[in-house]
Design a protein around this motif. Sequence first.
Motif, PDB file in Angstrom:
ATOM      1  N   ARG A 170       0.825  -1.209   0.000  1.00 25.19           N
ATOM      2  CA  ARG A 170       0.000   0.000   0.000  1.00 25.19           C
ATOM      3  C   ARG A 170       0.860   1.261   0.000  1.00 25.19           C
ATOM      4  NH1 ARG A 170      -3.234  -2.671   4.045  1.00 25.19           N
ATOM      5  NH2 ARG A 170      -2.376  -1.325   5.655  1.00 25.19           N
ATOM      6  N   ALA A 171       2.163   1.101   0.203  1.00 23.76           N
ATOM      7  CA  ALA A 171       3.049   2.259   0.317  1.00 23.76           C
ATOM      8  C   ALA A 171       3.237   2.942  -1.035  1.00 23.76           C
ATOM      9  CB  ALA A 171       4.405   1.832   0.865  1.00 23.76           C
ATOM     10  N   ALA A 172       3.615   4.218  -0.970  1.00 22.53           N
ATOM     11  CA  ALA A 172       4.009   4.910  -2.190  1.00 22.53           C
ATOM     12  C   ALA A 172       5.230   4.205  -2.772  1.00 22.53           C
ATOM     13  CB  ALA A 172       4.342   6.371  -1.877  1.00 22.53           C
ATOM     14  N   PRO A 173       5.396   4.215  -4.094  1.00 21.33           N
ATOM     15  CA  PRO A 173       6.539   3.518  -4.697  1.00 21.33           C
ATOM     16  C   PRO A 173       7.866   4.042  -4.162  1.00 21.33           C
ATOM     17  CG  PRO A 173       4.936   4.130  -6.382  1.00 21.33           C
ATOM     18  CD  PRO A 173       4.504   4.807  -5.107  1.00 21.33           C
ATOM     19  N   PRO A 174       8.868   3.167  -4.082  1.00 21.85           N
ATOM     20  CA  PRO A 174      10.203   3.583  -3.612  1.00 21.85           C
ATOM     21  C   PRO A 174      11.008   4.212  -4.751  1.00 21.85           C
ATOM     22  CG  PRO A 174      10.211   1.229  -4.038  1.00 21.85           C
ATOM     23  CD  PRO A 174       8.799   1.706  -4.301  1.00 21.85           C
ATOM     24  N   ALA A 199      12.343  12.572  -1.282  1.00 25.01           N
ATOM     25  CA  ALA A 199      12.395  12.255  -2.710  1.00 25.01           C
ATOM     26  C   ALA A 199      11.151  11.499  -3.151  1.00 25.01           C
ATOM     27  CB  ALA A 199      13.648  11.443  -3.021  1.00 25.01           C
ATOM     28  N   ASP A 200      10.741  10.499  -2.371  1.00 26.47           N
ATOM     29  CA  ASP A 200       9.581   9.704  -2.769  1.00 26.47           C
ATOM     30  C   ASP A 200       8.317  10.556  -2.814  1.00 26.47           C
ATOM     31  OD1 ASP A 200      11.176   7.509  -3.033  1.00 26.47           O
ATOM     32  OD2 ASP A 200      10.550   6.532  -1.173  1.00 26.47           O
ATOM     33  N   MET A 201       8.166  11.473  -1.876  1.00 26.42           N
ATOM     34  CA  MET A 201       7.006  12.359  -1.897  1.00 26.42           C
ATOM     35  C   MET A 201       7.061  13.287  -3.111  1.00 26.42           C
ATOM     36  SD  MET A 201       6.442  13.363   2.127  1.00 26.42           S
ATOM     37  CE  MET A 201       4.952  14.301   1.765  1.00 26.42           C
ATOM     38  N   THR A 202       8.250  13.831  -3.398  1.00 21.08           N
ATOM     39  CA  THR A 202       8.399  14.725  -4.544  1.00 21.08           C
ATOM     40  C   THR A 202       8.033  14.015  -5.835  1.00 21.08           C
ATOM     41  OG1 THR A 202      10.153  15.978  -3.438  1.00 21.08           O
ATOM     42  CG2 THR A 202      10.029  16.149  -5.832  1.00 21.08           C
ATOM     43  N   PHE A 203       8.554  12.822  -6.034  1.00 23.57           N
ATOM     44  CA  PHE A 203       8.322  12.106  -7.281  1.00 23.57           C
ATOM     45  C   PHE A 203       6.885  11.590  -7.355  1.00 23.57           C
ATOM     46  CE2 PHE A 203      13.093  10.987  -6.883  1.00 23.57           C
ATOM     47  CZ  PHE A 203      13.429  12.270  -7.291  1.00 23.57           C
ATOM     48  N   PHE A 204       6.302  11.263  -6.200  1.00 22.61           N
ATOM     49  CA  PHE A 204       4.894  10.844  -6.164  1.00 22.61           C
ATOM     50  C   PHE A 204       3.994  11.963  -6.681  1.00 22.61           C
ATOM     51  CE2 PHE A 204       0.826  10.899  -3.922  1.00 22.61           C
ATOM     52  CZ  PHE A 204       0.333   9.620  -4.142  1.00 22.61           C
ATOM     53  N   TYR A 205       4.207  13.176  -6.163  1.00 26.89           N
ATOM     54  CA  TYR A 205       3.363  14.294  -6.589  1.00 26.89           C
ATOM     55  C   TYR A 205       3.697  14.739  -8.011  1.00 26.89           C
ATOM     56  CZ  TYR A 205       1.492  14.665  -1.877  1.00 26.89           C
ATOM     57  OH  TYR A 205       0.849  14.393  -0.690  1.00 26.89           O
ATOM     58  N   LEU A 206       4.954  14.606  -8.416  1.00 26.03           N
ATOM     59  CA  LEU A 206       5.299  14.920  -9.797  1.00 26.03           C
ATOM     60  C   LEU A 206       4.564  13.988 -10.757  1.00 26.03           C
ATOM     61  CD1 LEU A 206       7.006  16.329 -11.981  1.00 26.03           C
ATOM     62  CD2 LEU A 206       8.783  14.607 -11.561  1.00 26.03           C
ATOM     63  N   GLN A 207       4.534  12.694 -10.445  1.00 26.69           N
ATOM     64  CA  GLN A 207       3.828  11.755 -11.309  1.00 26.69           C
ATOM     65  C   GLN A 207       2.352  12.097 -11.405  1.00 26.69           C
ATOM     66  OE1 GLN A 207       4.084   7.552 -10.204  1.00 26.69           O
ATOM     67  NE2 GLN A 207       4.016   7.013 -12.376  1.00 26.69           N
ATOM     68  N   ARG A 208       1.771  12.512 -10.281  1.00 26.31           N
ATOM     69  CA  ARG A 208       0.364  12.941 -10.319  1.00 26.31           C
ATOM     70  C   ARG A 208       0.186  14.187 -11.171  1.00 26.31           C
ATOM     71  NH1 ARG A 208      -3.921  11.790  -5.854  1.00 26.31           N
ATOM     72  NH2 ARG A 208      -3.579   9.557  -5.647  1.00 26.31           N
ATOM     73  N   ALA A 209       1.130  15.129 -11.048  1.00 23.24           N
ATOM     74  CA  ALA A 209       1.037  16.365 -11.818  1.00 23.24           C
ATOM     75  C   ALA A 209       1.139  16.099 -13.313  1.00 23.24           C
ATOM     76  CB  ALA A 209       2.133  17.332 -11.383  1.00 23.24           C
ATOM     77  N   LEU A 210       1.871  15.055 -13.699  1.00 23.09           N
ATOM     78  CA  LEU A 210       2.077  14.749 -15.112  1.00 23.09           C
ATOM     79  C   LEU A 210       1.003  13.841 -15.705  1.00 23.09           C
ATOM     80  CD1 LEU A 210       5.939  14.104 -14.972  1.00 23.09           C
ATOM     81  CD2 LEU A 210       4.795  16.113 -15.938  1.00 23.09           C
TER      82      LEU A 210
END
Length: 322
Positions: free
Chosen positions: A54-58, A302-313
């Motif tokens: 269930r975790a955000a991707p690493p 980093a994981d939070m940044t990339f998680f939200y970036l993927q959502r933004a894209l």
Amino acid sequence: MIFWGEERSETRWVPFQEGSSSSSSFQDENDPRELIKLTEESFYEKFDQDELERAAPPYLKWLVGGRLEELEFMRGKMVVFVGSSHDRNNVEQVCQETKGKYASWGGHVGGICTIPQLNFTLVNWFSLGMIDSQPDLDNWLPGKAEPAVFSDRVEQTFLPQMYAAGLTEPPDLVIFASLFWDDAYLNWRRAHYKFDPKLTTPQNGFTFAEINWHRIRVRAAILQLRGLWGQSIPMMFRTRQLRKKDENWSIMKIFQLDQSCRSVAKELGVKLFSWGEKLEGYTKYYDGDMHFELGPTTYLFADMTFFYLQRALTPGCWNGCD
């Protein structure tokens, strides 16, 4: 919750999801007696792979390990952090961990991290807070030559540095913060202008007028950034982290500024990047009063940044997707 693991690369950000506190194996999930039976049976279960799924991707672990096929969404993209030493340190640490190339404009100015594997860019702009008077800066921080007023700093410092590096396109995500330098400036201003001590005792925190000044300046900064890159630019506000030490009621003052900024963000449709508050209680990771060394907190950032970036894209995902 945060699962820290034994190695920093094992750090995982695990959301509490609906349904995770009950089980379909019970006849009535809303019956308190059934839930009590569930707690009795599950109390000694270990944190296992089911939770990690269930975790955000690493993302950072994948990047460091060269698992780039999972990270193609990052290729050629850029995230800009507008903030302080917390953002600078995080960007530098991610750059170090990924063996990227970091070019500093000066510790209190900004810098650029390029991760060649994906032609991915992280930028940090160092704001000296929401100060609105250059003469105040000259008295508060003598010897600072660069402009301090945020609007001037953007036009005369940040953008020229970006253009010189060939970064002329809008970023794909902007994460903004302004808390700790404003706390220091407002405290200095009280002493410098000799405010009525009956109204400005430390235990009372900031006055409404001081908080309102900050709200106006934060709102103006967000509007300026949108003016640069478009009203629809995905933007977040990085919320507080606690200080390790509470001197002169400093933790309370950061809470005041943070709560105010949250309401401004809500008003303007800016999402919250809550990295700092997720670290509350984990004082062992501090390297001093409020900063963090390279370690588990870097992976969380980093994981939070990339998680939200993927959502933004991802089309249709910025305002919520599965």
